[in-house]
Design a protein around this motif. Structure first.
Motif, PDB file in Angstrom:
ATOM      1  N   TYR A  18       0.842  -1.199   0.000  1.00 57.28           N
ATOM      2  CA  TYR A  18       0.000   0.000   0.000  1.00 57.28           C
ATOM      3  C   TYR A  18       0.872   1.242   0.000  1.00 57.28           C
ATOM      4  N   ASP A  66      -5.969  -4.858   1.295  1.00 59.04           N
ATOM      5  CA  ASP A  66      -4.765  -4.618   0.479  1.00 59.04           C
ATOM      6  C   ASP A  66      -3.805  -5.800   0.431  1.00 59.04           C
ATOM      7  N   ARG A  97      -9.693  -4.274  -1.954  1.00 62.11           N
ATOM      8  CA  ARG A  97      -8.704  -3.552  -2.753  1.00 62.11           C
ATOM      9  C   ARG A  97      -9.146  -2.097  -2.846  1.00 62.11           C
ATOM     10  N   GLN A  98      -8.329  -1.199  -2.309  1.00 64.26           N
ATOM     11  CA  GLN A  98      -8.625   0.226  -2.367  1.00 64.26           C
ATOM     12  C   GLN A  98      -8.138   0.803  -3.693  1.00 64.26           C
ATOM     13  N   GLN A 115      -6.172   3.112  -5.032  1.00 62.69           N
ATOM     14  CA  GLN A 115      -5.113   4.054  -4.695  1.00 62.69           C
ATOM     15  C   GLN A 115      -4.907   5.096  -5.791  1.00 62.69           C
TER      16      GLN A 115
END
Length: 381
Positions: free
Chosen positions: A114, A326, A341-342, A344
């Protein structure tokens, strides 16, 4: 410094010097405030504050607490000051609507788990706008975060800050001060509870709720939430809230929920063999005392790895479903864990855009959330 590339605070300094020399600002007259100068020059208050401080140190203005800044009644030789100054000739305020020339990024660290994709998006967005990016790494320490913010604010080199706040039991005083003073600041990944600063982050409560519900849909009724101490870390607090909410939406008699929120190995400088082993043993003891648990929701990937080791120690890896945030994909085996799942990339892009809006004096939302997806173990994302 060259005459054709003045720093932003130098523009303000030279403008005020010109106004004083031509008599528009007489000795004892009130000087425009930080906010007024920021609006006039289309810059942040970080920049205008730096300009007034430079003039104060040169004896040109006097700053009176609670009242503002005033032209000094006994002025130094302004012609000599201008001759000695490295700044170029005075310039007028630039037209409103322009972009920033440089912004600062204060971030704990970068990793493939991350942060790296987030940084790439920020850097690419700055390049798109022809903005320089000054980076300060805090390595997760509040003292280093405070120093980084102070140095960027006082340097006059940046017009706004992107800050990824560190985990901590209290808020960084420098961060609070720049937000409350009205500087252009965007918080990334988390926000400060009770502080009306602009922040862009994942809806962590919704994401944790969705992840927990996904675990429940696999048939697991007895779950545990695992994290470091959540105090004053909005992302962990929200994920804990989302875990609880998943149970609240079900029959009160549905299963059971448990909490292991004193893990330490993922705190700053703590991911060492000894601290990991201590967390493994903490998790082993926790699970032995609660044999009904069959699923573990970890607030971050490295804690999921710790939990996997704990289940191996128990010889019961197949008994437990481990989920987290993540989980990085392996090109062959895919992601190790069911995970959130972000986005980003969107977080980084939006953070830069929100900061530029602030610098231009446009209104911005206090909180802006980015999408997330729940990804099965083994998936390559």
């Amino acid at each position: 410094m060259t005459a054709d590339a003045p720093l932003l605070y130098e523009r303000i300094c030279n403008y005020l010097l010109t106004e004083i020399k031509r008599g528009a600002l007489a000795p004892g007259a009130r000087v425009p405030s930080e906010m007024e100068l920021a609006k006039l020059f289309d810059v942040s208050r970080i920049t205008s504050k730096k300009a007034l401080e430079v003039l104060r140190q040169a004896g040109v203005v006097e700053r009176i607490r609670g009242k503002g800044s005033f032209v000094a009644r006994e002025l130094p030789d302004l012609d000599r000051l201008a001759a000695d100054s490295p700044t170029p000739s005075p310039v007028r305020p630039r037209p409103r609507g322009g972009s920033a020339s440089a912004i600062g990024l204060v971030i704990p660290d970068l990793s493939e788990v991350y942060g790296l994709e987030l940084f790439y998006a920020i850097e690419e967005q700055c390049a798109l706008h022809d903005i320089s990016l000054l980076i300060r790494r805090t390595r997760g320490h509040q003292d280093d975060e405070e120093k980084a913010i102070e140095s960027l604010v006082t340097s006059g080199l940046v017009e706004g800050l992107l800050v990824f706040p560190v985990h901590g039991e209290y808020y960084n005083a420098s961060l609070l001060r720049v937000i409350l003073d009205g500087h252009a600041v965007v918080l990334i990944d988390r926000y400060l509870s009770g502080i009306a600063g602009c922040a862009v982050h994942t809806d962590n409560a919704a994401a944790a709720k969705a992840l927990t519900e996904h675990v429940m849909e696999r048939g697991h009724r007895h779950l545990a939430f695992v994290s470091p101490p959540p105090d004053n870390t909005s992302s962990i607090e929200a994920r804990l809230e989302g875990f609880r909410a998943a149970f609240a939406d079900r029959d009160p008699a549905y299963g059971s929920r448990h909490f292991l929120t004193d893990m330490r190995s993922t705190l700053p400088d703590a991911f060492t063999p000894d601290s990991v082993e201590a967390d493994v043993q903490r998790a082993v003891a926790f699970l032995r005392a609660r044999p009904d648990i069959t699923a573990l929701v970890a607030c971050e990937y490295n804690l999921a790895r710790v939990l996997a080791k704990a289940t191996d120690v128990l010889g019961a890896r197949d008994k437990y479903l481990i989920a987290c945030f993540d989980s990085p994909p392996d090109p062959v085996t895919g992601s190790a864990f069911l995970h959130v799942r972000q986005d980003q990339r969107e977080m980084g892009r939006r953070a830069v855009e929100l900061l530029l809006m602030q610098i231009r004096g446009e209104p911005v939302p206090k909180q802006s959330t980015v999408p997330f997806t729940v990804v099965d173990a083994g998936a390559v994302c």
